[in-house]
Design an enzyme around this catalytic site. Sequence first.
Site, mmCIF file in Angstrom:
data_model
loop_
_atom_site.group_PDB
_atom_site.id
_atom_site.type_symbol
_atom_site.label_atom_id
_atom_site.label_comp_id
_atom_site.label_asym_id
_atom_site.label_seq_id
_atom_site.Cartn_x
_atom_site.Cartn_y
_atom_site.Cartn_z
ATOM 1 N N GLU A 73 95.438 98.084 -54.880
ATOM 2 C CA GLU A 73 94.968 96.737 -54.540
ATOM 3 C C GLU A 73 94.779 96.545 -53.041
ATOM 4 O O GLU A 73 93.786 95.952 -52.611
ATOM 5 C CB GLU A 73 95.937 95.681 -55.094
ATOM 6 C CG GLU A 73 95.771 95.377 -56.567
ATOM 7 C CD GLU A 73 96.315 96.464 -57.481
ATOM 8 O OE1 GLU A 73 95.958 96.482 -58.677
ATOM 9 O OE2 GLU A 73 97.101 97.306 -56.992
ATOM 10 N N HIS A 142 104.733 89.688 -64.691
ATOM 11 C CA HIS A 142 103.310 89.455 -64.953
ATOM 12 C C HIS A 142 103.037 88.013 -65.370
ATOM 13 O O HIS A 142 102.025 87.731 -66.010
ATOM 14 C CB HIS A 142 102.813 90.404 -66.054
ATOM 15 C CG HIS A 142 102.921 91.847 -65.692
ATOM 16 N ND1 HIS A 142 104.098 92.540 -65.769
ATOM 17 C CD2 HIS A 142 101.993 92.725 -65.232
ATOM 18 C CE1 HIS A 142 103.898 93.788 -65.386
ATOM 19 N NE2 HIS A 142 102.632 93.923 -65.050
#
Length: 343
Positions: A73, A142
């Site tokens: 990322e 998450h």
Amino acid sequence: LQQRRGLRLSAPAAIQVTVRDALNQALDEELERDERVFLLGEEVAQYDGAYKISRGLWKKYGDKRIIDTPISEMGFAGIAVGAAMAGLRPVCEFMTFNFSMQAIDQVINSAAKTCYMSAGLISVPVVFRGPNGTAAGVAAQHSQCFAAWYGHCPGLKVVSPWSSEDAKGLLKASIRDDNPVVVLENELLYGVPFEMSEQAQSKEFLIPIGKAKIERPGTHVTLVAHSRPVGHCLEAAAVLSKEGVECEVINLRTIRPIDIETVEASVVKTNHLVTVEGGWPQFGVGAEICARIMEGPAFNYLDAPAVRVTGADVPMPYAKILEDNSIPQVKDIVFAVKKTLNI
């Protein structure tokens, strides 16, 4: 011929479109409109996206416009920011915004601050998008809402769509904006169909960033939410309506800049405020709204303290029954409204 005969031609009717397809339309239309736009992220090309948001785009636009990246990322967010500085208009997809934490230095220190630090000479027209907030059964790492995190930072614009029209109009406006924009989608909304008006089906349909929408007018209490909780507020409003309580439901749409004027006007009318969000309570979006109302002219119109309905102040549990009790449900909103109205 039919018009000559005096027959009335009906305009194209509103259609049902899922949030997934609305986002796909927005990307397709903006890629077609401006060759500087490109999409990058994990699995966005041949695989059609982890959530199929980019379905069909790689076949249509090829490797130079739809770019698969390694699982890094910070790396591909940095590529997106650099490309934006160089004059392109990248759309950077995070598979979930939980993974954006790996790239938060690029989003905050590189993208958000560059225009200011260059005295306006360098704009960074990049979009960071992907699913945000609680999904289903994916546990603590998450299941976070990043609206308050990114909404905290000057230099960024932050949008949080609820319906298909929100998703399409806000994403298109974000891609065309000359500032870095964070688009916080919701995984549980991707497959949900919403009515899309004839206007929203147009290739030039945009929703202005920084403008909230009144989804349901009411007179007794103002409910303010963004993303999936907007639907919960509408459900709660329908329940309360049967008991004679009319809720005004405001869909924020944008977290930064926040449309406090629409909220203030509603509070002046209803004299009560309840904020609803899936994120944690401390320093959250609801806390900011309550503070802004207290500091502004609408405070004098409140007949009761503002109430926040939020996610529980805990890491998200994995078990479904615990998960359900950690995020706002319709019954929680109904309870909060009755509490603030003292009924």
